[in-house]
Design a protein around this motif. Structure first.
Motif, PDB file in Angstrom:
ATOM      1  N   SER A  70       0.864  -1.183   0.000  1.00 29.30           N
ATOM      2  CA  SER A  70       0.000   0.000   0.000  1.00 29.30           C
ATOM      3  C   SER A  70       0.901   1.234   0.000  1.00 29.30           C
ATOM      4  O   SER A  70       1.783   1.376   0.856  1.00 29.30           O
ATOM      5  N   ASN A  72       0.005   4.247   0.655  1.00 28.30           N
ATOM      6  CA  ASN A  72      -0.290   5.066   1.843  1.00 28.30           C
ATOM      7  C   ASN A  72       0.541   4.587   3.033  1.00 28.30           C
ATOM      8  O   ASN A  72       1.049   5.380   3.819  1.00 28.30           O
ATOM      9  N   TRP A  73       0.639   3.289   3.157  1.00 27.72           N
ATOM     10  CA  TRP A  73       1.421   2.711   4.250  1.00 27.72           C
ATOM     11  C   TRP A  73       2.910   3.002   4.043  1.00 27.72           C
ATOM     12  O   TRP A  73       3.617   3.434   4.957  1.00 27.72           O
ATOM     13  N   GLU A  85     -11.866   7.598   1.733  1.00 30.30           N
ATOM     14  CA  GLU A  85     -10.699   8.059   2.469  1.00 30.30           C
ATOM     15  C   GLU A  85     -10.641   7.342   3.812  1.00 30.30           C
ATOM     16  O   GLU A  85      -9.621   6.813   4.225  1.00 30.30           O
ATOM     17  N   GLY A 101      -9.613   3.746   3.698  1.00 26.09           N
ATOM     18  CA  GLY A 101      -8.325   3.492   3.066  1.00 26.09           C
ATOM     19  C   GLY A 101      -8.395   3.050   1.609  1.00 26.09           C
ATOM     20  O   GLY A 101      -7.453   2.433   1.098  1.00 26.09           O
ATOM     21  N   ARG A 148      -8.701   5.216  -0.851  1.00 31.36           N
ATOM     22  CA  ARG A 148      -8.000   6.209  -1.695  1.00 31.36           C
ATOM     23  C   ARG A 148      -6.513   5.886  -1.603  1.00 31.36           C
ATOM     24  O   ARG A 148      -5.740   6.581  -0.957  1.00 31.36           O
ATOM     25  N   ASP A 149      -6.158   4.797  -2.246  1.00 30.41           N
ATOM     26  CA  ASP A 149      -4.803   4.262  -2.089  1.00 30.41           C
ATOM     27  C   ASP A 149      -4.458   3.481  -3.355  1.00 30.41           C
ATOM     28  O   ASP A 149      -5.355   3.034  -4.081  1.00 30.41           O
ATOM     29  N   THR A 150      -3.169   3.359  -3.591  1.00 35.40           N
ATOM     30  CA  THR A 150      -2.715   2.518  -4.690  1.00 35.40           C
ATOM     31  C   THR A 150      -1.855   1.410  -4.087  1.00 35.40           C
ATOM     32  O   THR A 150      -1.073   1.670  -3.178  1.00 35.40           O
ATOM     33  N   TYR A 195      -4.923  -1.025   6.547  1.00 35.42           N
ATOM     34  CA  TYR A 195      -3.579  -1.367   6.076  1.00 35.42           C
ATOM     35  C   TYR A 195      -3.486  -2.889   5.875  1.00 35.42           C
ATOM     36  O   TYR A 195      -2.950  -3.368   4.877  1.00 35.42           O
TER      37      TYR A 195
END
Lengths: 801, 345
Positions: A4, A6-7, A156, A159, A161-163, A244
């Motif tokens: 992720s 974001n992570w 959002e 989670g 809104r993540d790639t 996550y």
């Protein structure tokens, strides 16, 4: 490994780089990114809703009419069929106009007469894989925490809104089986720093060592550390942690289990949490299992252990299979209050063997198998203590109880820059090399023209000079490597005589009209020896995938017949195939079967079909034989080959011959037995098989020109009455033997069996050619030579007609 | 008599013209010029003439005879030509009807690909090495830096015969055997052959397939040599305007290891369905021979180096000819096999 972004951002700065660009950079420098997954999948109009009220639908048992607040004062009626929807929940609402994964569009609708202005969503409806959705929400809508604000962006919040980058990891890069490992890699590529998590927590005055004692009785476990956390409140994990985990492909359970899984993903260090009270002892003993010892694992399966399996015990009975899976008897449940966190280093080979034997592959075993970072084991335990305190209200007892004999020193590699450049064919400067090694956070020192490198222990794959060559090259860029060809070749390339002759054999077959087939070497036990030139012990697979492919073949014919059947079933009126391949016979001294290359062919149906001229010929024995004879002619073996009537199971007893080279059997040829033909729905079908190794291996004389005859040849014809069973080949042998050197050729030009012959007899006519390359023959000479032939024939019992 | 002669001449010439074929013409010749014909008779009758008339008459008869003969020959030529024309007319055929084709078969497409690659490398001084399909665990794995229990063994699901023997999962054991045989000498070989993996047969998997591997060992063999060699291979198989790129990868028997992509031959790199919109197509794996592999075969890895590469023949054939299902290579349907007959380029 699913990463992720974001992570990942928690550890390394990747702002300003598009996910696709980042993926390309990672791929080009060493780790293949198999996919770039946009978790939002283009979703719009998905917001947080507050279920103000819920009533039964008047006309449908399974539906509810909900009033849902989707923004301040914006209350909408939504029909929901989920069993777990309830008043006062915070939920995810797709408003009319929303687009969901799979091309779903949300519109205003009436359901059984009731208006519905949107949809309350499950995670699956938002594109989350069912297997990672928490069990509580697996069959219904997803429920958000009470404090979420209606109308805010739900994607959002959960989670999406993540790639996510899906990494296709090769076995050497187990360091990238963790978010931190990926962070180091990305940092090296982007010349960035890595931000490690800060680990700080309060401890209570009680000591862990007063709760638990650890002892290890097996070398497979050089480090075992236990931390004890009291008064843990089992609950759902906070949203960010759950999401996550879901992004990483892990299903959230409860805060304790989720924390161990989070750290597994973050550090690549598997942890295990035991319910302290369920251990029923204040002791952890790591030892090898007793043969046949039983344990019920977390998946409720009873497992029987072998003496080489490593187990964690409470001093008496196993409570976990080391590195593979925990036991049900010590599982963390909703009643758990005190947990023991295990942070250990288990030998990769041992874990691999055990997980293979038990058929139990887990995220944990996958990491131990490849070797975890020795320097992260204890840190991971500390991280767990911190998160249990922060996220589960736990009280961490002072200290760590550990048995630690683990070598944590880095691997040292000494390599010269010249070696690196010579191996690559490049001229990379020392500065560039040092810069790359620094970006990788390798400890490096340049001294006396050498690079002295201590590779970090997370990079278990760095051991030798060549590993450094690769690290330098991949970060410098493989595109920068020039193109050259090897120097200093003293070898003249070419085919061996056998390889060259094999190509000629292919040419002969193809010139005769046959297509080359390739069939499988594996066949059924039943077909393995069928048609074999010489059947010997078969070679069988230990664990075949099917009976049909269980044994290595000893003849190429069965699969060629199958191929012929396949073609005929598809309306082919003519089949002509050949194959060159190995057969597998018996066993040699070195335990391998003897492999012999064979050539086989199958002919079925029409051979000549010049339709409008009305010229048709169906395949027969002599078409097949002619092709084989052409091959022998090309190979210069014609005079050394003979055909002898033979019996082969599955072939027509009256149309089968053994093929002999210098009197040794090297092949068979024959018509397929009518019973066999029926099995494959074949008409006239002929097959042949040669031991190609013997045929191509036969040495032939050098080719020397013979003078072209300048003098006329004289022919004499002989017609003989023979028993029907008398092979013409034998007569030819008699003629050849009796003919003087003047006899140059014997041809059969007529064979007759019929009304005009006595029953059981046939007439065969031969044409004999006499000549002398040096002069014109006189009549007397020919008569004399021919008479010798006639005399020999009479002696052989042939009757002149 | 002179009158009689003229009349004969007229008659003869008229019959010559009237003759419809060579036989009738011959009849005319026999009738007028033959030994029993009227002109001969006239010549015989010359004895009755006076000595003065004789030469005159003789000349006249000869003139008539020559004239008739000449015209006869002319007429023969005309009629012969006519006869040939008639024969040609009679023998004329419909040339658009199909001919008696000579049956011809052809190579299997995989053999076609393999021979093409063999020929390229033979021209660069390589030999072709072959080995058994049933191998020892030692040559298939251990000698290639894959000891028992090595996690990378999972990369290749294996058909075992016994604990120590198996169906080779790649043609690399031929490399190991060749190294052992050459005892430290330089090597340049290409190894084609059948290999086996525990896979269920479907459109993209086959439990049996064909590989071609290459191995070069010598002093100062560099990674740039590998790249140049692979570039030559890519251009030979997929066209001179192909570009290659190397990506880092992992194989236990090479270090560094790479995978090679070629620029997409269909779209030229713009992105299409063949290259999955990346512009590049993965073709093969390669690398510099791992020092452990060299040492196990008795080479001094401090003195010599080498490179190796491995190609799947099916993959090449599928890309080159646009074949969409790997099973086509093993069903031996004539309608499939016969398509690989003609030459290219």
């Amino acid at each position: 490994m699913l990463v992720s972004l974001n992570w990942l951002r928690q550890y390394v700065d990747i702002d300003g780089i598009a996910p696709e660009e980042l993926a390309e950079k990672i791929t080009r420098s060493g780790i293949e990114v198999d996919a770039v997954i946009d978790r939002s999948q283009g979703m719009t109009n998905v917001v947080v809703g507050h279920v103000v009220s819920k009533e039964k639908h008047p006309d449908a048992d399974k539906l509810n009419v909900c009033q849902v607040e989707v923004g301040e004062g914006d209350i909408r009626q939504i029909i929901c069929g989920a069993p777990n929807v309830a008043a006062d929940q915070k939920v995810i609402v797709a408003l009319p106009g929303a687009r969901l994964p799979g091309g779903v569009k949300i519109k205003k609708a009436k359901m059984r007469g009731q208006e519905s202005n949107g949809m309350i969503c499950s995670l699956q409806e938002l594109g989350v894989e069912g297997r990672v959705v928490p069990k509580a929400y697996a069959e219904g809508i997803y429920v958000l925490p009470k404090d979420t604000v209606p109308g805010s962006d739900a994607l959002e919040l959960i989670g999406l809104r993540d790639t996510v980058l899906e990494l296709g990891l090769t076995p050497n890069r187990s360091d990238a089986l963790s978010m931190l490992g990926v962070a180091y890699e990305v940092a090296a590529i982007l010349s960035q720093e890595v931000k490690l998590p800060e680990i700080q927590y309060q401890t209570v005055s009680e000591k862990a060592e007063d709760y638990i004692k650890v002892s290890v009785e097996a070398k497979e476990n050089p480090l075992y550390a236990a931390k004890v956390v009291k008064n843990v409140k089992i609950a759902e994990s906070p949203l960010w942690l759950q999401h996550y985990l879901m992004a990483a492909g892990v299903r959230p359970h409860n805060n304790v289990v989720d924390i161990t899984n989070y750290i597994l993903m973050e550090y690549g260090q598997p942890l295990h949490a035991f319910d302290y009270d369920a251990l029923k002892s204040s002791e952890i003993l790591v030892r090898l299992a007793n043969e046949g010892e039983k344990i019920v694992t977390l998946d409720d399966q009873e497992r029987s252990l072998k003496a080489h399996n490593l187990v964690i015990t409470n001093g008496q009975e196993p409570v976990a299979i080391a590195g593979v899976m925990g036991g049900a008897n010590s599982e963390v449940t909703s009643d758990t209050t005190t947990v023991v966190i295990e942070a250990a280093y288990f030998d990769g080979f041992s874990v691999r063997r055990t997980s293979k034997e038990l058929g139990l592959r887990s995220d944990s075993s996958a990491r131990f198998e490849k070797g975890v970072d020795p320097n992260r084991v204890l840190i991971a335990g500390e991280r767990a203590a911190q998160l249990l305190a922060e996220l589960a209200g736990g009280e961490v007892l002072e200290g760590t109880v550990a048995v630690d004999d683990l070598d944590k020193s880095p691997a040292r590699v000494v390599v010269s820059p010249d070696f690196i450049n010579n191996r690559l064919g490049m001229k990379i400067s020392l500065e560039d090399m040092l810069s790359i090694l620094n970006r990788l956070q390798f400890d490096v020192e340049a001294a006396n023209g050498m690079l002295i490198i201590d590779a970090p222990t997370r990079r278990q794959d760095i051991k030798i000079e060549e590993d450094i060559v690769e690290e330098i090259a991949r970060l410098y860029g493989y595109d920068e490597i020039p193109m050259t060809l090897p120097e200093g070749n003293e070898q003249i390339g070419g085919l061996t005589p056998y390889q060259a002759k094999r190509r000629i054999a292919r040419n002969v077959m193809e010139g005769a009209g046959l297509y080359q087939a390739v069939t499988y070497s594996l066949t059924s036990d039943e077909l393995a020896q069928k048609f074999a030139l010489k059947a010997e012990d078969t070679t069988k697979l230990l664990m075949p995938m099917s009976e049909e492919r269980s044994t290595l073949r000893q003849s190429l014919i069965p699969h060629l017949i199958e191929a012929a059947g396949y073609n005929v079933a598809r309306k082919a009126d003519s089949v002509a195939l050949y194959e060159i391949g190995s057969v597998f016979l018996g066993k040699t001294e070195d335990e391998l079967p003897y492999e012999e290359e064979h050539l086989a062919l199958v002919l079925s149906g029409k051979w000549v079909d010049h339709a409008w001229q009305g010229e048709k010929l169906t395949v027969d024995f002599f078409v097949a034989k002619g092709i084989i004879e052409s091959l022998f002619e090309k190979l210069g073996l014609t005079d050394r080959i003979s055909f002898e009537k033979a019996n082969v199971d599955g072939l027509h007893p009256g149309q089968t011959a053994a093929i002999l080279l210098d009197g040794e059997k090297v092949g068979i040829i024959g018509g397929l037995h009518p019973i066999e033909r029926k099995k494959y729905d074949l008409k006239e079908t002929f097959v042949a098989e040669l031991n190609l190794k013997a045929v191509l291996g036969a040495e032939v004389e050098e080719l020397v020109y013979a003078s072209v005859p300048r003098f006329p040849a004289i022919t004499r014809d002989i017609a003989l009455e023979l028993d029907r069973s008398k092979p013409a080949g034998e007569i030819i042998e008699v003629i050849r033997a009796a003919g003087t050197k003047l006899l140059k050729e014997v041809k059969v030009f007529d064979v007759y069996e019929g009304d005009k012959m006595e029953a059981g007899k046939k007439s065969v006519a031969f044409s004999l050619t006499y000549f002398d390359p040096e002069r014109t023959l006189t009549d007397e000479e020919v008569v004399s030579a021919h008479n010798k032939v006639l005399k020999a024939l009479t002696e052989a019992g042939a009757e002149l007609r | 008599m002179e009158q009689q002669l003229k009349q004969l001449e007229q008659e003869a010439l008229a019959k010559l013209q009237a003759a419809a074929n060579l036989k009738e013409l011959n009849d005319v010749r026999v009738a007028y010029l033959g030994k029993k014909g009227p002109i001969t008779d006239l010549l015989k009758g010359m004895g009755k003439l006076s000595p003065e008339e004789r030469p005159k008459m003789g000349a006249l008869v000869n003139a008539v005879r020559e004239n008739v003969t000449a015209q006869l020959e002319e007429r023969v030529a005309v009629l012969e030509e006519q006869a040939i024309l008639e024969q040609l007319e009679k023998e004329s055929i419909d040339v658009t009807l199909p001919g008696r084709k000579v049956r011809q078969g052809n190579r299997h497409p995989l053999t076609r690909v393999i021979e093409e690659i063999e020929d390229l490398f033979v021209s660069m001084g390589y030999e072709i090495a072959e080995g058994p399909e049933v191998e020892k665990d030692y040559y298939n794995f251990e000698a290639l830096n894959l000891p028992k229990g090595h996690p990378a063994r999972d990369m290749q699901d294996t058909f075992y015969i016994t604990e120590e023997t198996l169906l080779r999962t790649h043609t690399s054991p031929v490399q190991a055997r060749t190294m052992e045989l050459k005892k430290g000498e330089p090597i340049r070989i290409i190894c084609p052959g059948k290999v086996f993996r525990r896979d269920n047969d479907d459109a993209t998997h086959s439990h049996q397939f064909m590989q071609i591997e290459g191995l070069v060992i010598g002093e100062n063999i560099r990674m740039s040599d590998l790249k140049g060699t692979l570039d030559a291979l890519a251009k030979k198989m997929f066209g001179d305007d192909r570009e290659i790129r190397l990506r880092p990868s992992f194989f236990p028997f090479t270090e560094p290891s790479v995978e090679m992509d070629i620029s997409c031959f269909k779209c030229g790199g713009k992105g299409c369905n063949v290259c999955k919109h990346t512009g590049w197509i993965e073709i093969l794996g390669a690398g510099m021979v791992h020092p452990n592999v060299l040492e196990m075969a008795g080479y001094d890895s401090k003195k010599v180096s080498g490179f190796a590469f491995g190609i799947g023949a099916e993959r090449i054939a599928m890309l080159k000819y646009g074949v969409d299902d790997i099973r086509h290579f093993y069903t031996n349907d004539s309608r499939f096999l016969s398509q690989f007959h003609r030459t290219e380029g």
